[in-house]
Design a protein around this motif. Sequence first.
Motif, PDB file in Angstrom:
ATOM      1  N   ALA A 189       0.895  -1.206  -0.176  1.00 24.36           N
ATOM      2  CA  ALA A 189       0.001   0.093  -0.108  1.00 24.36           C
ATOM      3  C   ALA A 189       0.984   1.458   0.121  1.00 24.36           C
ATOM      4  O   ALA A 189       0.469   2.116  -0.689  1.00 24.36           O
ATOM      5  CB  ALA A 189      -0.903  -0.209   1.228  1.00 24.36           C
ATOM      6  N   LYS A 190       2.058   1.188   0.668  1.00 19.36           N
ATOM      7  CA  LYS A 190       2.929   2.478   0.688  1.00 19.36           C
ATOM      8  C   LYS A 190       3.335   2.716  -0.604  1.00 19.36           C
ATOM      9  O   LYS A 190       3.648   3.815  -1.049  1.00 19.36           O
ATOM     10  CB  LYS A 190       3.892   2.290   1.940  1.00 19.36           C
ATOM     11  N   THR A 191       3.801   1.644  -1.293  1.00 18.60           N
ATOM     12  CA  THR A 191       4.437   1.856  -2.808  1.00 18.60           C
ATOM     13  C   THR A 191       3.271   2.276  -3.704  1.00 18.60           C
ATOM     14  O   THR A 191       3.618   3.108  -4.392  1.00 18.60           O
ATOM     15  CB  THR A 191       5.138   0.515  -2.848  1.00 18.60           C
ATOM     16  N   ILE A 192       2.077   1.512  -3.820  1.00 20.80           N
ATOM     17  CA  ILE A 192       1.232   1.891  -4.661  1.00 20.80           C
ATOM     18  C   ILE A 192       0.340   3.118  -4.243  1.00 20.80           C
ATOM     19  O   ILE A 192       0.322   3.957  -5.374  1.00 20.80           O
ATOM     20  CB  ILE A 192       0.241   0.734  -4.476  1.00 20.80           C
ATOM     21  N   GLY A 193       0.097   3.459  -3.061  1.00 23.97           N
ATOM     22  CA  GLY A 193      -0.861   4.715  -2.919  1.00 23.97           C
ATOM     23  C   GLY A 193      -1.923   4.461  -2.364  1.00 23.97           C
ATOM     24  O   GLY A 193      -2.258   3.012  -2.310  1.00 23.97           O
ATOM     25  N   ASN A 197      -5.459   0.812  -8.267  1.00 28.85           N
ATOM     26  CA  ASN A 197      -5.577   0.634  -9.729  1.00 28.85           C
ATOM     27  C   ASN A 197      -4.351   1.550 -10.356  1.00 28.85           C
ATOM     28  O   ASN A 197      -4.217   1.189 -11.626  1.00 28.85           O
ATOM     29  CB  ASN A 197      -6.895   1.084 -10.406  1.00 28.85           C
ATOM     30  N   ARG A 198      -3.808   2.218  -9.652  1.00 29.85           N
ATOM     31  CA  ARG A 198      -2.624   3.048 -10.281  1.00 29.85           C
ATOM     32  C   ARG A 198      -1.129   2.253  -9.924  1.00 29.85           C
ATOM     33  O   ARG A 198      -0.687   2.843  -8.916  1.00 29.85           O
ATOM     34  CB  ARG A 198      -2.747   4.436  -9.748  1.00 29.85           C
ATOM     35  N   ILE A 199      -1.114   1.574 -10.546  1.00 29.64           N
ATOM     36  CA  ILE A 199       0.254   1.043 -10.331  1.00 29.64           C
ATOM     37  C   ILE A 199       1.270   1.339 -11.578  1.00 29.64           C
ATOM     38  O   ILE A 199       0.561   1.572 -12.627  1.00 29.64           O
ATOM     39  CB  ILE A 199       0.311  -0.623 -10.058  1.00 29.64           C
ATOM     40  N   LYS A 200       2.619   1.403 -11.163  1.00 33.24           N
ATOM     41  CA  LYS A 200       3.397   1.925 -12.433  1.00 33.24           C
ATOM     42  C   LYS A 200       4.470   1.035 -12.727  1.00 33.24           C
ATOM     43  O   LYS A 200       4.997   0.192 -11.766  1.00 33.24           O
ATOM     44  CB  LYS A 200       3.863   3.092 -11.710  1.00 33.24           C
ATOM     45  N   PRO A 201       4.727   0.987 -14.027  1.00 35.74           N
ATOM     46  CA  PRO A 201       5.774   0.088 -14.312  1.00 35.74           C
ATOM     47  C   PRO A 201       7.209   0.486 -13.631  1.00 35.74           C
ATOM     48  O   PRO A 201       7.496   1.571 -13.428  1.00 35.74           O
ATOM     49  CB  PRO A 201       6.135   0.411 -16.232  1.00 35.74           C
TER      50      PRO A 201
END
Length: 208
Positions: A189-193, A197-201
């Motif tokens: 959760a800390k990495t994704i925010g 649905n907003r994960i980054k390459p």
Amino acid sequence: MEFTLKDGTTSFQFPVNPEELNISRSKGYETINMLEHGEFDFAQGERVKEITFSSFFPKEYDASYCTYADIPDPRVAMNILNTFLVSKKPLRFIITNTGVNVPVYLVSHNTTFRGGESGDIYFDLTMRTWRDSKVEKTSAKTAGKTNTRTDLKKTNKTYSVKSGDSLSKIAKLELGSSSKWNEIYKLNAKTIGSDPNRIKPGQKLVMP
């Protein structure tokens, strides 16, 4: 040649030298029996030496075999050996004009009285060499260090997010079920925010 036992300040010289002295040396072994392979011996280092000899305490002085004139009474000499036998401190066994000068424990003292030789006391002695237990000193460099244990904790697998990925897709690929996406999100959760649905390459996600 003089045969002497010393207990601190007490020194006892045997009045009659033995005809022979035996020193037994041996190496310790541990034998392991392995099924289908038989026995195997593993060396355990040198055992303590065992020293044995026999002699007698004469009632009367005889220059032909006594090493000194003022010989002790046989009963007194025997009591001295009995005192050495119960001593909890190592003695020092010395044979002059030889290389024998070793700390020992007197472990066996057997006496014999023979008919026709009134007053003489014959004896058999067994001694075992004494070795101080060696304690390895810790150097200043290692004094502050402690032994580290192997970390047996499981290291979680990570996944690098690629273009077009979603948590449900990653869950299906890595965990076998897309419904487990929430487990991945909880760990990351800390990495994704706040928005799963907003994960980054390029993001590295820890897998459950």
